[in-house]
Design an enzyme around this catalytic site. Structure first.
Site, PDB file in Angstrom:
ATOM      1  N   VAL A  13       0.845  -1.188   0.000  1.00 48.77           N
ATOM      2  CA  VAL A  13       0.000   0.000   0.000  1.00 48.77           C
ATOM      3  C   VAL A  13       0.885   1.244   0.000  1.00 48.77           C
ATOM      4  CG1 VAL A  13      -1.834   1.250   1.189  1.00 48.77           C
ATOM      5  CG2 VAL A  13      -1.771  -1.260   1.282  1.00 48.77           C
ATOM      6  N   ASP A 109       4.462  -3.922  11.036  1.00 49.97           N
ATOM      7  CA  ASP A 109       3.124  -3.478  10.651  1.00 49.97           C
ATOM      8  C   ASP A 109       2.242  -3.272  11.871  1.00 49.97           C
ATOM      9  OD1 ASP A 109       3.254  -6.243  11.145  1.00 49.97           O
ATOM     10  OD2 ASP A 109       1.596  -6.692   9.783  1.00 49.97           O
ATOM     11  N   ASP A 129      -6.361  -5.994  13.024  1.00 49.62           N
ATOM     12  CA  ASP A 129      -5.932  -5.884  11.631  1.00 49.62           C
ATOM     13  C   ASP A 129      -6.374  -7.135  10.895  1.00 49.62           C
ATOM     14  OD1 ASP A 129      -4.722  -5.577   9.182  1.00 49.62           O
ATOM     15  OD2 ASP A 129      -2.805  -4.914   9.991  1.00 49.62           O
TER      16      ASP A 129
END
Length: 258
Positions: A13, A109, A129
């Site tokens: 992303v 992350d 997530d």
């Protein structure tokens, strides 16, 4: 401008910031076979398409859980943008205090998502997530990481059911209208999708109890967060930009410290 890159198991992303303003973003499939030129040209073409100047990118910041793509990705940024990327846990410390024993580091992350959630919503909070894997992370009211857990993502579970059984079909990832379905497809969707949502609700309830604080907000990110939020009341906020926002915050703190 700042270019942030969240490299996950399924997608990379890319997000462009000018100061605190998000100027745009796009996704590329995470593919370890792509060359640096392929990545660089794809990113460059996005900038050209939307009238952004690649030379205005002052820095590139990356959080990655896929080491095999990093050489090509970093080379692409150096070759096409003239910037050596700053990589979380290599060049940048997320700055997330730990309130749990042990010296094992949280995945970049996850730590970055916690930083982004704290910046936007404050603690105490639980960050969910919903990616290839599903992660739950808890942060207390003082901004300290208090632990978490990892579960297989619902797509992995459905794929495993299809691959490891002789007669069950591969079905669309969507919740059925009811638990008591009439077809094999509805049975699988009820068991995998609704059962998955139920498991998340249980984990969140236990995490809230273990945190022992009131007013715990649940923030969800990742591809399936909106679907889960539509079928459960455990999620307070759906925010698809947590990691990119976290990367921006970590970079801003680095610049301020310098």
């Amino acid at each position: 401008m700042l270019l942030t890159i969240d490299v996950g198991n399924t997608n990379m992303v890319f997000t462009i910031f000018e100061g605190e303003t998000r100027r745009g973003g796009f996704r590329l499939k995470t593919d370890g076979n792509r060359t640096a030129d392929e990545i660089g040209l794809l990113v460059w073409s996005y900038f050209q398409r939307f009238g952004l100047a690649a030379e205005d990118v002052e820095d590139v910041v990356i959080a990655s859980v896929v080491p095999p793509v990093m050489y090509a990705l970093k080379t692409a940024m150096e070759r096409y943008f003239g910037r050596t990327p700053l990589v979380v846990d290599e060049d940048l410390d997320p700055g997330l205090p730990y309130g749990v024993p042990g010296d094992e580091r949280l995945g970049p992350d996850r730590s970055v998502a916690c930083v982004g959630a704290l910046e936007k919503y404050g603690g105490p909070l639980i960050v969910l997530d919903f990616g290839t894997a599903t992660t739950l992370d808890a942060v207390d009211g003082q901004g300290r990481y208090r632990g978490g857990c990892i579960a297989a993502g619902v797509r992995i579970s459905m794929d495993a059911l299809f691959q490891k059984t002789a007669m069950l079909p591969n079905v669309a990832l969507c919740p059925p209208e009811r638990v008591l379905g009439a077809t094999a497809v509805e049975h699988i969707q009820a068991g995998c999708v609704l059962g998955y949502i139920g498991a998340m609700e249980y984990l969140v309830r236990l995490a809230r109890e273990e945190l022992g604080e009131g007013g715990v907000r649940v923030v969800a990110t990742g591809g399936l967060s909106a679907m889960v939020a539509r079928h459960s009341d455990i999620i307070d906020v759906v925010d698809d930009d947590l990691v990119s926002e976290g990367l921006r915050v970590i970079y801003r703190r680095r610049q301020e410290a310098r």
